[in-house]
Design a protein around this motif. Structure first.
Motif, PDB file in Angstrom:
ATOM      1  N   UNK A 196       0.859  -1.194   0.000  1.00 19.21           N
ATOM      2  CA  UNK A 196       0.000   0.000   0.000  1.00 19.21           C
ATOM      3  C   UNK A 196       0.890   1.237   0.000  1.00 19.21           C
ATOM      4  N   UNK A 197       0.508   2.241  -0.786  1.00 17.12           N
ATOM      5  CA  UNK A 197       1.174   3.543  -0.762  1.00 17.12           C
ATOM      6  C   UNK A 197       0.136   4.602  -0.438  1.00 17.12           C
ATOM      7  N   UNK A 198       0.383   5.359   0.649  1.00 13.78           N
ATOM      8  CA  UNK A 198      -0.507   6.451   1.055  1.00 13.78           C
ATOM      9  C   UNK A 198       0.070   7.779   0.592  1.00 13.78           C
ATOM     10  N   UNK A 199      -0.818   8.702   0.208  1.00 18.23           N
ATOM     11  CA  UNK A 199      -0.368  10.054  -0.125  1.00 18.23           C
ATOM     12  C   UNK A 199      -0.127  10.822   1.163  1.00 18.23           C
ATOM     13  N   UNK A 200       0.397  12.047   1.038  1.00 16.68           N
ATOM     14  CA  UNK A 200       0.683  12.858   2.226  1.00 16.68           C
ATOM     15  C   UNK A 200      -0.592  13.233   2.980  1.00 16.68           C
ATOM     16  N   UNK A 201      -1.746  13.237   2.281  1.00 16.95           N
ATOM     17  CA  UNK A 201      -3.014  13.564   2.936  1.00 16.95           C
ATOM     18  C   UNK A 201      -3.760  12.324   3.428  1.00 16.95           C
ATOM     19  N   UNK A 202      -3.154  11.135   3.265  1.00 16.07           N
ATOM     20  CA  UNK A 202      -3.745   9.911   3.799  1.00 16.07           C
ATOM     21  C   UNK A 202      -4.564   9.095   2.830  1.00 16.07           C
ATOM     22  N   UNK A 203      -4.661   9.556   1.560  1.00 16.52           N
ATOM     23  CA  UNK A 203      -5.406   8.789   0.567  1.00 16.52           C
ATOM     24  C   UNK A 203      -4.557   7.637   0.033  1.00 16.52           C
ATOM     25  N   UNK A 204      -5.231   6.563  -0.366  1.00 16.31           N
ATOM     26  CA  UNK A 204      -4.516   5.404  -0.904  1.00 16.31           C
ATOM     27  C   UNK A 204      -4.211   5.647  -2.377  1.00 16.31           C
ATOM     28  N   UNK A 205      -2.925   5.636  -2.726  1.00 22.49           N
ATOM     29  CA  UNK A 205      -2.501   5.826  -4.111  1.00 22.49           C
ATOM     30  C   UNK A 205      -2.446   4.497  -4.858  1.00 22.49           C
ATOM     31  N   UNK A 206      -1.813   3.506  -4.261  1.00 22.16           N
ATOM     32  CA  UNK A 206      -1.752   2.164  -4.863  1.00 22.16           C
ATOM     33  C   UNK A 206      -1.981   1.126  -3.774  1.00 22.16           C
ATOM     34  N   UNK A 207      -2.592   0.019  -4.132  1.00 19.08           N
ATOM     35  CA  UNK A 207      -2.786  -1.076  -3.179  1.00 19.08           C
ATOM     36  C   UNK A 207      -2.827  -2.394  -3.940  1.00 19.08           C
ATOM     37  N   UNK A 208      -2.175  -3.395  -3.382  1.00 18.37           N
ATOM     38  CA  UNK A 208      -2.109  -4.699  -4.046  1.00 18.37           C
ATOM     39  C   UNK A 208      -1.917  -5.791  -3.006  1.00 18.37           C
ATOM     40  N   UNK A 209      -2.514  -6.947  -3.269  1.00 13.64           N
ATOM     41  CA  UNK A 209      -2.345  -8.119  -2.397  1.00 13.64           C
ATOM     42  C   UNK A 209      -1.788  -9.260  -3.233  1.00 13.64           C
ATOM     43  N   UNK A 210      -0.693  -9.840  -2.774  1.00 14.51           N
ATOM     44  CA  UNK A 210      -0.161 -11.073  -3.357  1.00 14.51           C
ATOM     45  C   UNK A 210      -0.414 -12.177  -2.351  1.00 14.51           C
ATOM     46  N   UNK A 301      -3.407   2.603   9.330  1.00 12.81           N
ATOM     47  CA  UNK A 301      -3.324   3.964   8.797  1.00 12.81           C
ATOM     48  C   UNK A 301      -2.095   4.629   9.406  1.00 12.81           C
ATOM     49  N   UNK A 302      -1.296   5.259   8.562  1.00 10.31           N
ATOM     50  CA  UNK A 302      -0.086   5.935   9.039  1.00 10.31           C
ATOM     51  C   UNK A 302      -0.226   7.428   8.773  1.00 10.31           C
ATOM     52  N   UNK A 303      -0.063   8.241   9.811  1.00 11.66           N
ATOM     53  CA  UNK A 303      -0.026   9.697   9.668  1.00 11.66           C
ATOM     54  C   UNK A 303       1.353  10.176  10.099  1.00 11.66           C
ATOM     55  N   UNK A 304       2.028  10.890   9.214  1.00  4.60           N
ATOM     56  CA  UNK A 304       3.377  11.377   9.507  1.00  4.60           C
ATOM     57  C   UNK A 304       3.437  12.878   9.249  1.00  4.60           C
ATOM     58  N   UNK A 305       4.075  13.597  10.149  1.00  3.04           N
ATOM     59  CA  UNK A 305       4.197  15.045  10.020  1.00  3.04           C
ATOM     60  C   UNK A 305       5.584  15.469  10.475  1.00  3.04           C
ATOM     61  N   UNK A 306       6.236  16.313   9.703  1.00  2.00           N
ATOM     62  CA  UNK A 306       7.505  16.905  10.109  1.00  2.00           C
ATOM     63  C   UNK A 306       7.390  18.415   9.919  1.00  2.00           C
ATOM     64  N   UNK A 445       4.373  -6.195   2.532  1.00  2.00           N
ATOM     65  CA  UNK A 445       5.364  -6.331   1.468  1.00  2.00           C
ATOM     66  C   UNK A 445       6.045  -4.980   1.256  1.00  2.00           C
ATOM     67  N   UNK A 446       5.246  -3.974   0.897  1.00  2.00           N
ATOM     68  CA  UNK A 446       5.722  -2.597   0.786  1.00  2.00           C
ATOM     69  C   UNK A 446       4.604  -1.706   1.300  1.00  2.00           C
ATOM     70  N   UNK A 447       4.759  -1.218   2.517  1.00  2.15           N
ATOM     71  CA  UNK A 447       3.717  -0.417   3.174  1.00  2.15           C
ATOM     72  C   UNK A 447       4.308   0.961   3.452  1.00  2.15           C
ATOM     73  N   UNK A 448       3.939   1.959   2.633  1.00  7.74           N
ATOM     74  CA  UNK A 448       4.653   3.240   2.612  1.00  7.74           C
ATOM     75  C   UNK A 448       3.671   4.399   2.703  1.00  7.74           C
ATOM     76  N   UNK A 449       4.041   5.434   3.483  1.00  5.97           N
ATOM     77  CA  UNK A 449       3.271   6.666   3.560  1.00  5.97           C
ATOM     78  C   UNK A 449       4.179   7.840   3.221  1.00  5.97           C
ATOM     79  N   UNK A 450       3.750   8.627   2.260  1.00  3.45           N
ATOM     80  CA  UNK A 450       4.536   9.801   1.850  1.00  3.45           C
ATOM     81  C   UNK A 450       4.268  10.984   2.778  1.00  3.45           C
ATOM     82  N   UNK A 451       5.256  11.862   2.869  1.00  9.29           N
ATOM     83  CA  UNK A 451       5.105  13.057   3.728  1.00  9.29           C
ATOM     84  C   UNK A 451       4.464  14.187   2.942  1.00  9.29           C
TER      85      UNK A 451
END
Length: 451
Positions: A196-210, A301-306, A445-451
């Motif tokens: 899963x890839x989350x955008x900086x605002x928390x929306x899901x950009x890509x998601x996949x299950x293997x 859900x991941x929320x990140x702030x710097x 597998x790849x669980x990423x949240x963008x800032x």
């Protein structure tokens, strides 16, 4: 075609070594281990699965903390050799029950006998546990399962009211139990790796299950098995959301992009009632592999702030929220976040009452590490980190930090909602009633949240 095969421990000790063709120098194991250990100067980052040193191609996979390696001088398909290494590891595990350094050393005679049957003069012969039973006659020396680490594969499913037996994934397919009896049982594991890839605002950009449905059978006589999946299972994207409650199928629908089946599976009734019929071979094997890119509810859900906190300071706030039921617990969670390259010091602040958390600042590669022993469903955890810089930053600080990545394991949970509805075994007699174990596990597998 391969020249050599060997297995190394994490320390680089040679546990198993077989030279099939004599084309590669004997010191190849030492050359390989030095290259892998010091791949990058800072010691961070893993070596690729395939590389070349002085005209010798090295292929390796890591299984249960052991390095399975093959070498050759000729140009062979990397995918073929890597798959061969995985299958050799699986065959050895089928025979020994437990795959670790101790079991390999105690059963080295059996392991060499298996290798001589699997590979002949560098060419693969067979990797079928069932076929090898006709040619391999050594009995395995059983290693005590209690020596396994607490979070090894044997304990990953030890959760919930109905606990799995400790021998669930540590039994040999050829050795009898004490007293000469063999317990009739079958294990079906639904293992899913999610990206899963989350955008900086928390929306899901890509998601996949293997996902894969793994089966390990200890049934004598190889009886026929019927395995039923969700009736509302469809294959091939139709463009409809699984959360479309106005549809006839509703939220119970499972839409897979594609799937493939083991050669022993008969699909005669699969299209009509989603039932798989098979006669399971000995050993562990994948009944079905599948992929799903239709939207699904992510487990975390991941929320990140710097943000800036002064001339040479900044503050990071990380929040992780579990979106699964409170009856389920995730374990071995790791959260990582790259920091700006001029970060010199980090001080951490955990929420009051936090237990089992670890925090660290990897100064060599400027990375923040946050480890959580377990997370209960529905709970939220927060980490605050105060950063100190060696120079003033210019421009947007968020571009020099992140993204946040996360690894985890969630037993008895699957994100795709694919389920085994029933597991039917053809009866030899009326009294024949083997144990059936169906288990679920979800891993990142790849669980990423963008800032």
């Amino acid at each position: 075609m391969i020249s050599q095969f060997f297995v190394l421990s994490q320390r680089g000790d040679n546990i198993v070594f077989r030279d099939y063709r004599g084309e590669v120098p004997k010191g190849s194991a030492e050359i390989f281990f030095r290259k892998v250990k010091f791949w990058n100067e800072d010691g961070e980052g893993d070596a690729p699965p395939v590389f070349n040193v002085d005209g010798v191609n090295y292929f390796h996979v890591k299984v249960a903390g052991l390095l399975f390696v093959a070498t050759t001088r000729v140009n062979v398909s990397p995918s073929l050799v890597l798959e061969l290494l995985q299958r050799i590891a699986r065959v050895i595990k089928d025979y020994l029950g437990i795959l670790n350094e101790d079991s390999l050393r105690k059963n080295f005679v059996l392991v060499y006998e298996l290798l001589d049957e699997v590979i002949d003069f560098g060419y693969m012969q067979t990797t079928s546990t069932e076929v090898l039973k006709s040619y391999v006659f050594n009995e395995p020396i059983v290693v005590d399962a209690a020596r396994l680490p607490t979070l090894g594969p044997a304990s990953i499913f030890m959760q919930g009211t109905k606990r799995m037996p400790g021998t669930a994934v540590t039994k040999s397919v050829v050795a009898n139990e004490p007293g000469g009896r063999k317990r009739e049982e079958i294990f079906v594991d639904i293992i899913e790796k999610i990206s899963v890839t989350f955008s900086s605002s928390g929306y899901i950009l890509t998601s996949e299950i293997d996902g894969t449905i793994q089966m390990k059978s200890y049934l004598t006589g190889n009886p026929e098995i019927r395995l039923a999946l969700n009736e509302e299972l469809s294959i091939g994207r139709s463009g409809r959301s699984i959360y479309d409650y106005n549809s006839s199928t509703g939220s119970g629908a499972v839409i897979l992009d594609d799937c493939n089946f083991h050669e022993s599976v008969h699909l005669d009734s699969f299209d009509s009632d989603r039932t798989l019929t098979l006669v399971p071979p000995d050993g562990e094997f994948p009944v079905m592999n599948y992929r799903m890119t239709q939207e699904f509810k992510p487990p975390f859900r991941i929320n990140a702030l710097i943000e800036e906190a002064g001339a040479l300071r900044a503050e990071v706030i990380l929040k992780v929220r579990a979106e699964f039921p409170s009856s389920i617990t995730a374990n071995t969670i790791q959260v990582q976040m790259p920091l700006p390259p001029y970060t010199t010091r980090v001080s951490f602040e955990l929420e009051p009452g936090a237990v089992g958390n670890t925090t660290d600042f990897k100064e060599a590669n400027k990375r923040l590490d946050w480890g959580l022993k377990k997370i209960l469903g529905g709970s939220e955890h927060t980490l605050r980190a105060k950063l100190t810089f060696s120079q003033e930053f210019h421009g947007n600080i968020t571009r020099e930090a992140g993204p946040v990545s996360m690894t985890f394991t969630i037993p008895m949970y699957n994100a795709s909602k694919l389920q085994v509805k029933y597991l039917q075994i053809s009866k030899k007699t009326k009294a024949y009633n083997p144990y059936r174990w169906v288990r679920y596990v979800t891993q990142s597998n790849s669980y990423v949240a963008r800032l």
